[in-house]
Design a protein around this motif. Sequence first.
Motif, PDB file in Angstrom:
ATOM      1  N   ALA A 173     -39.886  72.565  48.897  1.00  0.00           N
ATOM      2  CA  ALA A 173     -39.208  71.741  49.939  1.00  0.00           C
ATOM      3  C   ALA A 173     -37.516  72.047  49.615  1.00  0.00           C
ATOM      4  CB  ALA A 173     -39.241  70.106  49.467  1.00  0.00           C
ATOM      5  N   PRO A 174     -36.963  72.184  50.649  1.00  0.00           N
ATOM      6  CA  PRO A 174     -35.251  72.486  50.752  1.00  0.00           C
ATOM      7  C   PRO A 174     -34.605  71.622  49.893  1.00  0.00           C
ATOM      8  CG  PRO A 174     -36.042  72.667  52.824  1.00  0.00           C
ATOM      9  CD  PRO A 174     -37.361  72.001  52.203  1.00  0.00           C
ATOM     10  N   GLY A 175     -34.015  72.313  48.558  1.00  0.00           N
ATOM     11  CA  GLY A 175     -33.037  71.321  47.924  1.00  0.00           C
ATOM     12  C   GLY A 175     -33.600  70.370  46.876  1.00  0.00           C
TER      13      GLY A 175
ATOM     14  N   ILE B  14     -50.235  64.570  55.126  1.00  0.00           N
ATOM     15  CA  ILE B  14     -50.394  65.860  55.548  1.00  0.00           C
ATOM     16  C   ILE B  14     -50.160  65.852  57.255  1.00  0.00           C
ATOM     17  CG2 ILE B  14     -51.893  67.920  55.918  1.00  0.00           C
ATOM     18  CD1 ILE B  14     -53.748  66.411  53.822  1.00  0.00           C
ATOM     19  N   GLY B  15     -49.175  66.939  57.545  1.00  0.00           N
ATOM     20  CA  GLY B  15     -49.033  66.826  58.993  1.00  0.00           C
ATOM     21  C   GLY B  15     -48.957  68.451  59.330  1.00  0.00           C
ATOM     22  N   GLY B  16     -49.731  69.034  60.017  1.00  0.00           N
ATOM     23  CA  GLY B  16     -49.905  70.509  59.979  1.00  0.00           C
ATOM     24  C   GLY B  16     -49.802  71.178  58.811  1.00  0.00           C
ATOM     25  N   SER B  17     -48.891  72.023  58.629  1.00  0.00           N
ATOM     26  CA  SER B  17     -48.643  73.105  57.582  1.00  0.00           C
ATOM     27  C   SER B  17     -47.490  72.404  56.543  1.00  0.00           C
ATOM     28  CB  SER B  17     -48.288  74.546  57.877  1.00  0.00           C
ATOM     29  OG  SER B  17     -47.120  74.470  58.341  1.00  0.00           O
TER      30      SER B  17
ATOM     31  N   SER C 161     -43.579  72.539  52.249  1.00  0.00           N
ATOM     32  CA  SER C 161     -44.496  73.570  52.861  1.00  0.00           C
ATOM     33  C   SER C 161     -45.829  73.753  52.195  1.00  0.00           C
ATOM     34  CB  SER C 161     -43.817  74.811  52.721  1.00  0.00           C
ATOM     35  OG  SER C 161     -44.782  75.772  53.343  1.00  0.00           O
ATOM     36  N   LEU C 162     -46.996  73.659  52.572  1.00  0.00           N
ATOM     37  CA  LEU C 162     -48.357  73.757  52.154  1.00  0.00           C
ATOM     38  C   LEU C 162     -48.381  75.312  51.728  1.00  0.00           C
ATOM     39  CD1 LEU C 162     -50.327  71.370  53.919  1.00  0.00           C
ATOM     40  CD2 LEU C 162     -49.395  71.233  51.566  1.00  0.00           C
TER      41      LEU C 162
ATOM     42  N   PHE D 103     -55.469  73.530  51.251  1.00  0.00           N
ATOM     43  CA  PHE D 103     -54.892  73.761  52.418  1.00  0.00           C
ATOM     44  C   PHE D 103     -55.443  75.364  52.112  1.00  0.00           C
ATOM     45  CE2 PHE D 103     -51.222  76.371  54.498  1.00  0.00           C
ATOM     46  CZ  PHE D 103     -51.533  75.725  55.481  1.00  0.00           C
ATOM     47  N   ASN D 104     -55.783  75.841  53.613  1.00  0.00           N
ATOM     48  CA  ASN D 104     -56.382  77.282  53.822  1.00  0.00           C
ATOM     49  C   ASN D 104     -55.034  77.905  54.334  1.00  0.00           C
ATOM     50  OD1 ASN D 104     -57.136  79.599  54.924  1.00  0.00           O
ATOM     51  ND2 ASN D 104     -58.989  78.975  55.493  1.00  0.00           N
ATOM     52  N   THR D 105     -54.385  78.991  53.786  1.00  0.00           N
ATOM     53  CA  THR D 105     -53.069  79.611  54.037  1.00  0.00           C
ATOM     54  C   THR D 105     -53.561  80.784  54.936  1.00  0.00           C
ATOM     55  OG1 THR D 105     -53.112  81.262  52.488  1.00  0.00           O
ATOM     56  CG2 THR D 105     -52.008  79.272  51.986  1.00  0.00           C
ATOM     57  N   GLY D 106     -54.712  80.991  55.167  1.00  0.00           N
ATOM     58  CA  GLY D 106     -54.962  82.308  56.006  1.00  0.00           C
ATOM     59  C   GLY D 106     -55.534  83.384  55.093  1.00  0.00           C
TER      60      GLY D 106
END
Length: 140
Positions: A117-119, A96-99, A111-112, A70-73
């Motif tokens: 991931a929450p929890g 994978i779906g978006g980020s 989150s990539l 993944f390219n985070t920018g």
Amino acid sequence: MKTTLFLFFSIVLLLGCSKDKFNNNNPFLPNYAFSIDLNTSLPSYTNLKYAGNSIKAYPTNGPAKGIIVFNTGSSIVAYDGSCPNQNITSCSGLSIGGSNASCPCGNENYSLFTGQAPGKEYPLKPYRVDVNGDVIRVYN
């Protein structure tokens, strides 16, 4: 005697220090010794030149469910393609779906950008990444 003790402890300290504090231990996912080069000038990987884009690749002798790059920018990150909070099964491959990366077995979304991931106890399992020009090297 003091000099000998000082020398002994200095050597132990130097040998015990590691320059690389990289840790990707996860009880559900094995450690694979692999390396893959992704040339972003090739059509399969050209999207990695742009922020927010990702690909899934399958290195030889690598993770069973592949890797996500993944390219985070501001950097390129790579993760194991398996859900990190469960054993590897037929439905533990991340999609994978978006980020985000989603685990179909547990409806978890990671989150990539952060791998979190929450929890959830374990984040996505990271791999080392080196970028040299158009070539992204992912390895463990």
